[in-house]
Design a protein around this motif. Structure first.
Motif: not given
Length: 249
Positions: A1-12, A24-31
């Motif tokens: 599960x690496x759909x977002x590997x290396x991506x930086x995401x902001x969630x308010x 949680x899911x973003x982190x599991x996908x590598x973000x």
């Protein structure tokens, strides 16, 4: 599960509910995940539940100074931003005739002004082919009573998606929205209603959903991950409805 590997995401608004489930899911996908919330202790607890690289910033999603600090702190830590999910929102449900100016300003400030200026401050640091994902609602298509200020704020976000689709196209940045139906999150306990009223409201909503139930925060989070990933690379300007069919019948 690496759909977002290396991506930086902001969630308010990631203390709980859809925001936390998505983080949680973003982190599991590598973000690399930046989460914000107004309550420091709740935010720390949320961060402890995320398995991956996470930066927690205590901030009010409706305050400009806090918004600027979220962006500057993120850029200082990670250099740039790939995914912006202005998820924080409030939903006090009152008839128009009982809605005070102060309440209206609070709802618009948190749900519309906050996301607008979060995007504004983030634009210089959004990487090419990044994505902005708003959290709207199916209520702006239905005319449910007692939702005036809330729906006005969310309808504004839907329109902003279209504007950003045009304004950010030169950098290949997509603007989209996820539109939830009734979702089982803590927001329903913050409506200013009694427990009995909340239960009655919930039962009434669930009865209208063709699938006969509330959705879960995880179900919305999976839709957000899709929108954030390369799998949705040609999805732009759109609002993806996740409501068990409520808005379709």
């Amino acid at each position: 599960m690496t759909k977002l590997t290396g991506k930086v995401a902001i969630i308010t608004g990631a203390n709980s509910g859809i925001g936390l489930a998505t983080a949680k899911l973003f982190a599991r996908e590598g973000a690399k995940v930046v989460i914000t919330g107004r309550r420091e202790e709740a935010l720390k607890e949320a961060a402890s539940e995320i398995d991956g690289e996470v930066l927690a910033i205590t901030a009010d999603a409706g305050k400009i100074d806090d918004i600027k600090r979220v962006i500057s702190t993120t850029v200082s830590k990670f250099g740039s931003i790939d995914i912006l999910f202005p998820n924080a929102g409030i939903a006090p449900f009152f008839p128009v005739e009982q809605t005070s100016e102060a309440l209206f300003d609070e709802v618009i400030g948190t749900n519309l002004k906050g996301p607008f200026f979060l995007v504004k401050e983030a634009i210089p640091f959004l990487n090419d082919n990044g994505v902005v994902i708003f959290n709207t609602t199916i209520a702006h298509t239905k005319g449910f009573p007692h939702t005036g200020a809330y729906v006005a704020s969310k309808a504004g976000l839907r329109s902003l998606v279209r504007i950003l689709t045009s304004e950010l196209k030169e950098k290949g940045i997509r603007a989209v929205a996820v539109s939830p139906g009734p979702i089982d999150t803590p927001i329903f306990s913050k409506l200013g209603k009694s427990e009995e009223e909340v239960e009655q409201m919930g039962a009434a909503f669930a009865a209208q959903v063709p699938l006969g139930r509330f959705g879960s925060a995880d179900e919305i989070a999976r839709a957000v991950v899709f929108l954030a990933s390369s799998e949705a690379s040609f999805v732009n300007g759109a609002e993806i409805v996740v409501d068990g069919g409520l808005s379709q019948v």
